[in-house]
Design a protein around this motif. Structure first.
Motif, PDB file in Angstrom:
ATOM      1  N   LEU A  97      11.486  15.182   3.595  1.00 53.10           N
ATOM      2  CA  LEU A  97      10.909  13.926   3.127  1.00 53.10           C
ATOM      3  C   LEU A  97      11.528  12.736   3.847  1.00 53.10           C
ATOM      4  CD1 LEU A  97      10.698  14.576  -0.737  1.00 53.10           C
ATOM      5  CD2 LEU A  97       8.911  14.866   0.984  1.00 53.10           C
ATOM      6  N   VAL A  98      12.841  12.793   4.047  1.00 58.66           N
ATOM      7  CA  VAL A  98      13.532  11.724   4.779  1.00 58.66           C
ATOM      8  C   VAL A  98      13.093  11.724   6.240  1.00 58.66           C
ATOM      9  CG1 VAL A  98      15.780  10.871   5.554  1.00 58.66           C
ATOM     10  CG2 VAL A  98      15.526  11.783   3.238  1.00 58.66           C
ATOM     11  N   GLY A  99      13.024  12.918   6.831  1.00 67.63           N
ATOM     12  CA  GLY A  99      12.626  13.028   8.224  1.00 67.63           C
ATOM     13  C   GLY A  99      11.218  12.524   8.464  1.00 67.63           C
ATOM     14  N   ALA A 100      10.294  12.848   7.561  1.00 68.14           N
ATOM     15  CA  ALA A 100       8.906  12.412   7.710  1.00 68.14           C
ATOM     16  C   ALA A 100       8.785  10.897   7.599  1.00 68.14           C
ATOM     17  CB  ALA A 100       8.031  13.093   6.650  1.00 68.14           C
ATOM     18  N   TRP A 101       9.482  10.305   6.647  1.00 71.07           N
ATOM     19  CA  TRP A 101       9.429   8.849   6.459  1.00 71.07           C
ATOM     20  C   TRP A 101      10.012   8.126   7.674  1.00 71.07           C
ATOM     21  CZ3 TRP A 101       7.154   5.796   2.861  1.00 71.07           C
ATOM     22  CH2 TRP A 101       7.527   4.449   2.834  1.00 71.07           C
ATOM     23  N   TRP A 102      11.160   8.609   8.161  1.00 72.57           N
ATOM     24  CA  TRP A 102      11.822   7.975   9.299  1.00 72.57           C
ATOM     25  C   TRP A 102      10.988   8.107  10.569  1.00 72.57           C
ATOM     26  CZ3 TRP A 102      13.568   9.535  14.064  1.00 72.57           C
ATOM     27  CH2 TRP A 102      14.449   8.664  14.722  1.00 72.57           C
ATOM     28  N   ALA A 103      10.489   9.299  10.845  1.00 69.91           N
ATOM     29  CA  ALA A 103       9.748   9.544  12.083  1.00 69.91           C
ATOM     30  C   ALA A 103       8.425   8.784  12.111  1.00 69.91           C
ATOM     31  CB  ALA A 103       9.492  11.039  12.257  1.00 69.91           C
ATOM     32  N   ALA A 104       7.717   8.753  10.980  1.00 73.64           N
ATOM     33  CA  ALA A 104       6.446   8.023  10.936  1.00 73.64           C
ATOM     34  C   ALA A 104       6.676   6.535  11.171  1.00 73.64           C
ATOM     35  CB  ALA A 104       5.757   8.249   9.593  1.00 73.64           C
ATOM     36  N   ALA A 168       5.619  14.687  10.933  1.00 74.57           N
ATOM     37  CA  ALA A 168       5.136  13.309  10.917  1.00 74.57           C
ATOM     38  C   ALA A 168       4.654  12.863  12.287  1.00 74.57           C
ATOM     39  CB  ALA A 168       6.243  12.380  10.422  1.00 74.57           C
ATOM     40  N   LEU A 169       5.373  13.255  13.337  1.00 74.31           N
ATOM     41  CA  LEU A 169       5.023  12.818  14.688  1.00 74.31           C
ATOM     42  C   LEU A 169       3.743  13.460  15.200  1.00 74.31           C
ATOM     43  CD1 LEU A 169       8.573  12.811  16.311  1.00 74.31           C
ATOM     44  CD2 LEU A 169       7.100  10.809  16.005  1.00 74.31           C
ATOM     45  N   VAL A 207       4.289  11.999   2.225  1.00 82.35           N
ATOM     46  CA  VAL A 207       5.256  10.947   2.537  1.00 82.35           C
ATOM     47  C   VAL A 207       4.954  10.342   3.904  1.00 82.35           C
ATOM     48  CG1 VAL A 207       7.671  10.530   3.159  1.00 82.35           C
ATOM     49  CG2 VAL A 207       7.131  11.773   1.070  1.00 82.35           C
ATOM     50  N   GLY A 208       4.734  11.186   4.915  1.00 83.50           N
ATOM     51  CA  GLY A 208       4.397  10.673   6.237  1.00 83.50           C
ATOM     52  C   GLY A 208       3.092   9.912   6.241  1.00 83.50           C
ATOM     53  N   PHE A 209       2.115  10.416   5.504  1.00 88.33           N
ATOM     54  CA  PHE A 209       0.804   9.777   5.411  1.00 88.33           C
ATOM     55  C   PHE A 209       0.922   8.401   4.764  1.00 88.33           C
ATOM     56  CE2 PHE A 209      -3.595   9.495   3.660  1.00 88.33           C
ATOM     57  CZ  PHE A 209      -4.274   9.648   4.851  1.00 88.33           C
ATOM     58  N   THR A 210       1.731   8.299   3.717  1.00 91.45           N
ATOM     59  CA  THR A 210       1.958   7.022   3.039  1.00 91.45           C
ATOM     60  C   THR A 210       2.601   6.016   3.974  1.00 91.45           C
ATOM     61  OG1 THR A 210       2.240   8.174   0.925  1.00 91.45           O
ATOM     62  CG2 THR A 210       3.084   5.924   1.072  1.00 91.45           C
ATOM     63  N   ARG A 211       3.546   6.502   4.782  1.00 94.44           N
ATOM     64  CA  ARG A 211       4.213   5.618   5.754  1.00 94.44           C
ATOM     65  C   ARG A 211       3.225   5.121   6.803  1.00 94.44           C
ATOM     66  NH1 ARG A 211       7.608   1.985   7.111  1.00 94.44           N
ATOM     67  NH2 ARG A 211       9.572   2.513   8.136  1.00 94.44           N
ATOM     68  N   TYR A 212       2.362   5.994   7.271  1.00100.37           N
ATOM     69  CA  TYR A 212       1.379   5.608   8.292  1.00100.37           C
ATOM     70  C   TYR A 212       0.338   4.637   7.742  1.00100.37           C
ATOM     71  CZ  TYR A 212       2.800   8.889  11.955  1.00100.37           C
ATOM     72  OH  TYR A 212       3.478   9.532  12.953  1.00100.37           O
ATOM     73  N   SER A 213       0.179   4.577   6.431  1.00104.85           N
ATOM     74  CA  SER A 213      -0.813   3.677   5.842  1.00104.85           C
ATOM     75  C   SER A 213      -0.476   2.213   6.112  1.00104.85           C
ATOM     76  CB  SER A 213      -0.922   3.922   4.331  1.00104.85           C
ATOM     77  OG  SER A 213       0.276   3.546   3.671  1.00104.85           O
ATOM     78  N   GLN A 214       0.767   1.945   6.536  1.00 99.89           N
ATOM     79  CA  GLN A 214       1.181   0.581   6.855  1.00 99.89           C
ATOM     80  C   GLN A 214       0.796   0.178   8.276  1.00 99.89           C
ATOM     81  OE1 GLN A 214       5.409   0.449   6.076  1.00 99.89           O
ATOM     82  NE2 GLN A 214       5.195   1.400   4.073  1.00 99.89           N
ATOM     83  N   SER A 215       0.241   1.139   9.037  1.00101.79           N
ATOM     84  CA  SER A 215      -0.138   0.863  10.416  1.00101.79           C
ATOM     85  C   SER A 215      -1.595   0.411  10.499  1.00101.79           C
ATOM     86  CB  SER A 215       0.064   2.117  11.266  1.00101.79           C
ATOM     87  OG  SER A 215      -0.548   1.981  12.529  1.00101.79           O
ATOM     88  N   GLY A 216      -1.876  -0.473  11.465  1.00106.77           N
ATOM     89  CA  GLY A 216      -3.255  -0.894  11.684  1.00106.77           C
ATOM     90  C   GLY A 216      -4.141   0.258  12.128  1.00106.77           C
ATOM     91  N   ALA A 217      -3.519   1.286  12.749  1.00111.42           N
ATOM     92  CA  ALA A 217      -4.282   2.444  13.215  1.00111.42           C
ATOM     93  C   ALA A 217      -4.833   3.271  12.056  1.00111.42           C
ATOM     94  CB  ALA A 217      -3.390   3.330  14.098  1.00111.42           C
TER      95      ALA A 217
END
Length: 274
Positions: A97-104, A168-169, A207-217
């Motif tokens: 979970l930490v790795g996915a959040w950090w990498a995203a 995540a990557l 978790v990674g998906f939630t982090r990516y939701s902050q991206s314009g992409a």
């Protein structure tokens, strides 16, 4: 009105997405994986999506496929059996979970060139792992690499961290790494490892998906909603077909062939991506 909508939805990118999803899902189902590692080069090379958008769309599709796969496998490996190994799942999740959040978070800030380079290296490593699958002895029920205790917990934490970063990557579920970890580090049966890897992958991907939701992409999910819907539908169908065909092709031959396919497609797409 309905009759005019369906042909339009099923044409072009929708039909291509369904076809590619079915093929990739079948390949993944034959080896007990979701096929997301094969889907990513197709999204970039065939559908011409920018790398970050392709990763996000791949992760969204992987979420749907993994959720269905976990339900499909419930008849073989029940949720009560998975719950009996919740300590192992939590050990790996503490890192993933930490790795996915950090990498995203870092992937969103990378330049396209560096993102492509990193993805190419990771896909090549996954291909090599697939090629060496049987050298690692993943077919049997060997003893755990480490006995239960602090040392194994730390090893699981480190493994989970790396797996979460890769997932995540690339936008993948991470089963290519989770299953060997569960078999080798914890000594689990490979069928149980397959189901437990799905249970670990789901929250890691969320978790990674939630982090990516902050991206314009992230807007790619709305812009490519037709492609996403049919790609997910084809992937689910393919995974079911692959599961039915499991054992028809010798596993060592299949794993070797798919490893070569992934290696060639990754180099061809991401070495020349613009």
């Amino acid at each position: 009105m309905t009759g005019s909508i369906w042909p339009r939805v099923l044409s072009g990118r929708g039909a291509a997405g369904f076809g590619w999803g079915a093929v990739i899902g079948t390949l993944g189902g034959l080896i007990g994986l979701g096929g997301a590692e094969f889907r990513l080069p197709v999204l970039v090379g065939r559908f011409r999506l920018p790398t970050l958008e392709a990763v996000i769309l791949n992760k969204a599709t992987s979420l749907v496929v993994v959720a269905f796969a976990l339900l499909f496998r419930a008849d073989t490996i029940s949720f009560s059996v998975l719950w009996a190994h919740v300590d192992i799942a939590l050990n790996l999740l503490a890192g993933s979970l930490v790795g996915a959040w950090w990498a995203a978070g870092h992937a969103m800030r990378l330049s396209r060139r560096w993102r492509d380079r990193i993805i190419l290296v990771l896909l090549v490593l996954l291909a090599l792992l697939m090629l060496s699958h049987y050298w690692l002895g993943l077919g049997g029920n060997g003893p755990a690499l480490l006995d239960a205790g602090l040392l194994r917990w730390l090893a699981g934490l480190a493994a989970g961290l790396g797996i979460g970063m890769v997932a995540a990557l690339l936008g993948v579920a991470g089963g290519e790494l989770l299953i060997p970890t569960l078999v080798l580090l914890y000594g689990l049966d490979i069928k149980l490892a397959g189901s437990l890897s799905l249970a670990i992958s789901l929250p890691t991907m969320i978790v990674g998906f939630t982090r990516y939701s902050q991206s314009g992409a992230f807007s790619v999910l709305k812009r490519e909603s037709v492609l996403f819907g049919w790609l997910a539908a084809g992937s689910i169908l393919g995974a079911a077909i692959g599961g039915l065909l499991l054992g028809v092709i010798p596993a060592d031959v299949l794993m070797t062939a798919l490893g070569v396919i992934l290696l060639v497609s990754a180099i061809k797409v991401f070495q020349h991506a613009h």
